[in-house]
Design a protein around this motif. Structure first.
Motif, mmCIF file in Angstrom:
data_model
loop_
_atom_site.group_PDB
_atom_site.id
_atom_site.type_symbol
_atom_site.label_atom_id
_atom_site.label_comp_id
_atom_site.label_asym_id
_atom_site.label_seq_id
_atom_site.Cartn_x
_atom_site.Cartn_y
_atom_site.Cartn_z
ATOM 1 N N ASP A 55 0.869 -1.165 0.000
ATOM 2 C CA ASP A 55 0.000 0.000 0.000
ATOM 3 C C ASP A 55 0.910 1.221 0.000
ATOM 4 O O ASP A 55 1.603 1.491 0.983
ATOM 5 N N PHE A 56 0.905 1.960 -1.081
ATOM 6 C CA PHE A 56 1.862 3.056 -1.232
ATOM 7 C C PHE A 56 1.541 4.268 -0.366
ATOM 8 O O PHE A 56 2.353 5.193 -0.276
ATOM 9 N N GLN A 57 0.367 4.261 0.268
ATOM 10 C CA GLN A 57 0.092 5.303 1.259
ATOM 11 C C GLN A 57 0.678 4.937 2.618
ATOM 12 O O GLN A 57 0.807 5.785 3.488
ATOM 13 N N VAL A 58 1.024 3.660 2.792
ATOM 14 C CA VAL A 58 1.675 3.203 4.021
ATOM 15 C C VAL A 58 3.188 3.196 3.839
ATOM 16 O O VAL A 58 3.938 3.704 4.673
ATOM 17 N N ASN A 59 3.631 2.600 2.747
ATOM 18 C CA ASN A 59 5.057 2.581 2.407
ATOM 19 C C ASN A 59 5.231 3.358 1.099
ATOM 20 O O ASN A 59 5.051 2.808 0.009
ATOM 21 N N ASP A 66 19.327 11.250 -10.211
ATOM 22 C CA ASP A 66 20.466 10.466 -10.658
ATOM 23 C C ASP A 66 21.036 11.145 -11.895
ATOM 24 O O ASP A 66 20.516 10.990 -13.008
ATOM 25 N N GLY A 67 22.127 11.913 -11.691
ATOM 26 C CA GLY A 67 22.700 12.644 -12.806
ATOM 27 C C GLY A 67 21.742 13.657 -13.401
ATOM 28 O O GLY A 67 21.731 13.865 -14.620
ATOM 29 N N GLY A 68 20.934 14.261 -12.542
ATOM 30 C CA GLY A 68 19.977 15.248 -13.001
ATOM 31 C C GLY A 68 18.667 14.671 -13.485
ATOM 32 O O GLY A 68 17.742 15.417 -13.839
ATOM 33 N N VAL A 69 18.559 13.341 -13.509
ATOM 34 C CA VAL A 69 17.328 12.679 -13.942
ATOM 35 C C VAL A 69 16.560 12.201 -12.724
ATOM 36 O O VAL A 69 17.115 11.522 -11.848
ATOM 37 N N ARG A 70 15.278 12.550 -12.649
ATOM 38 C CA ARG A 70 14.438 12.124 -11.533
ATOM 39 C C ARG A 70 14.055 10.660 -11.687
ATOM 40 O O ARG A 70 13.595 10.227 -12.741
ATOM 41 N N LYS A 71 14.270 9.899 -10.615
ATOM 42 C CA LYS A 71 13.912 8.488 -10.615
ATOM 43 C C LYS A 71 13.132 8.157 -9.347
ATOM 44 O O LYS A 71 13.168 8.902 -8.366
ATOM 45 N N ILE A 72 12.438 7.042 -9.381
ATOM 46 C CA ILE A 72 11.599 6.625 -8.257
ATOM 47 C C ILE A 72 12.054 5.252 -7.764
ATOM 48 O O ILE A 72 12.288 4.337 -8.559
ATOM 49 N N THR A 73 12.177 5.133 -6.465
ATOM 50 C CA THR A 73 12.435 3.848 -5.832
ATOM 51 C C THR A 73 11.148 3.378 -5.171
ATOM 52 O O THR A 73 10.577 4.081 -4.324
ATOM 53 N N TRP A 74 10.691 2.196 -5.539
ATOM 54 C CA TRP A 74 9.439 1.659 -5.007
ATOM 55 C C TRP A 74 9.735 0.707 -3.847
ATOM 56 O O TRP A 74 10.723 -0.025 -3.876
ATOM 57 N N PRO A 75 8.873 0.697 -2.843
ATOM 58 C CA PRO A 75 9.061 -0.273 -1.747
ATOM 59 C C PRO A 75 8.876 -1.684 -2.290
ATOM 60 O O PRO A 75 7.918 -1.957 -3.021
ATOM 61 N N THR A 76 9.780 -2.571 -1.964
ATOM 62 C CA THR A 76 9.682 -3.923 -2.499
ATOM 63 C C THR A 76 10.528 -4.867 -1.665
ATOM 64 O O THR A 76 11.074 -4.500 -0.619
ATOM 65 N N THR A 77 10.644 -6.097 -2.132
ATOM 66 C CA THR A 77 11.512 -7.109 -1.537
ATOM 67 C C THR A 77 12.456 -7.601 -2.620
ATOM 68 O O THR A 77 12.022 -7.986 -3.706
ATOM 69 N N ARG A 78 13.752 -7.580 -2.329
ATOM 70 C CA ARG A 78 14.761 -7.975 -3.308
ATOM 71 C C ARG A 78 15.486 -9.233 -2.849
ATOM 72 O O ARG A 78 15.700 -9.438 -1.660
ATOM 73 N N LEU A 79 15.876 -10.037 -3.810
ATOM 74 C CA LEU A 79 16.634 -11.255 -3.545
ATOM 75 C C LEU A 79 17.996 -11.127 -4.188
ATOM 76 O O LEU A 79 18.116 -10.698 -5.342
ATOM 77 N N SER A 80 19.022 -11.482 -3.439
ATOM 78 C CA SER A 80 20.387 -11.465 -3.956
ATOM 79 C C SER A 80 21.075 -12.770 -3.586
ATOM 80 O O SER A 80 20.605 -13.513 -2.713
ATOM 81 N N VAL A 81 22.169 -13.064 -4.249
ATOM 82 C CA VAL A 81 22.903 -14.291 -3.977
ATOM 83 C C VAL A 81 24.366 -13.944 -3.746
ATOM 84 O O VAL A 81 24.915 -13.045 -4.402
#
Length: 347
Positions: A55-59, A66-81
């Motif tokens: 729920d983007f009103q909660v998170n 980024d180098g003058g460019v607007r970017k968005i980071t979304w709340p999520t779950t990431r997997l790495s190895v």
């Protein structure tokens, strides 16, 4: 079907997960997984779709340049190895994200789908709760499981918790129903100093994880951060007589309760950890500074059964959808019993 073409076949993989939010007092658990990613340079190979679980009103998403460019980071779950070298190389699958706002069953099944495809042997979930524990003593860390056989085999507590639960409890129960061995490690954070970060609790979780999966974890500056944190809290407590008196009462209660634990067995556990680090046991990196007051006070070792001659066990069965009645929204989970929690909601 989950496609993981970019991920090579893993060696004896263990999945280690932590989630920000309700089950992460002092950010201790999520910081532990972040430390593993940083020290072993984890490579992210997947991220869950934020639209499905948050729920983007909660998170709320965040905007950055980024180098003058607007970017968005979304709340999520990431997997790495991460691949851990040495004489006996093995892999860790790291899961780090925010506790989802909705569709918890689907969320857990998606994570278990990755675990199945990657051949994960065991899932270890890290959590932290608020408790009546003094900051001057070793951080209590409880290892719990819903599997009675696993509890006996690994000298863990079989959970008896009843009450509200978070995603840690739901994921552990989903693992149990899918036939995937799962353990939760819970660190108790002093409720009177609950604001993050809490490097001492993070260090305790990593110490216990190290013992559980028989792996040497490079600690970097974390032991020094833990000592600095304790000194800072000492100074704050000394400035308030009521707080100092309260901490003293917690110390007395803790020392009385722990008196039977001041045994040869407890000393032997700490000595074994010292020898493993001194002799360069499993895993890469250099041994970190000593942990006389920073680590957890209990340990248990995960030993793989090699009696059959297999280099890795068969993969666990594909995760089935968790039955509605099997995983209640608010039911028993992996919450740590006997860890001195003041507020069970933090479990």
């Amino acid at each position: 079907m989950i496609e993981l073409e970019s991920v090579p076949e893993l060696i004896d993989p263990v999945m280690v997960a932590a989630f920000e939010g309700w089950n992460d007092a002092g950010d201790a658990a999520s910081a532990a997984v972040a430390h593993l990613e940083r020290e072993w340079k984890g490579e992210v190979f997947a991220a869950l779709d934020a639209e499905d679980y948050y729920d983007f009103q909660v998170n709320r998403p965040t905007v950055f340049l980024d180098g003058g460019v607007r970017k968005i980071t979304w709340p999520t779950t990431r997997l790495s190895v991460v691949r851990i070298g040495g004489d006996k190389p093995r892999d860790l699958v790291l899961v780090r994200g925010i506790e989802p706002s909705m569709r918890w069953r689907s969320y857990c099944n998606e994570i278990l789908g990755f675990a199945h495809e990657l051949g994960v042997e065991m899932v270890v979930i890290l959590g932290a709760l608020l408790g009546d524990t003094p900051h001057t003593r070793p951080v209590p860390v409880s290892g719990v499981t819903s599997d009675a056989d696993l509890a006996r085999a690994m000298d863990l507590e079989e959970t008896r918790y009843e009450g509200p639960t978070g995603i840690v409890g739901i994921l552990q129960e989903a693992c149990t129903h899918a036939g995937v061995p799962a353990v939760s490690l819970w660190a108790a954070v002093p409720h009177y100093v609950s604001q993050p970060p809490n490097p001492k609790a993070t260090l305790a979780l990593l110490n216990r994880l190290e013992d559980l999966i028989n792996l040497r974890i490079p600690l970097g500056e974390l032991p020094e951060d833990a000592r600095a944190w304790q000194v800072g809290v000492d100074q704050l407590a000394a400035e308030d007589s009521e707080v100092a008196e309260y901490v003293q009462s917690l110390e007395e209660a803790r020392d009385t309760a722990d008196l039977p634990e001041a045994s040869g067995e407890a000393i032997a556990r700490e000595f074994e950890r010292y020898l493993r680090r001194r002799d360069g046991g499993p895993g890469p990196g250099t041994a970190g500074p000593g942990r006389a007051t920073d680590g957890s006070e209990s340990s248990t070792t995960y030993l793989r059964d090699n009696s059959s001659g297999r280099t890795r066990p068969p993969r666990p069965p594909r995760a089935e959808a968790v039955p509605e009645e099997a995983v209640p929204e608010e039911g028993d989970a992996d919450e740590a019993g006997g860890s001195g929690a003041e507020d069970s909601s933090e479990e």
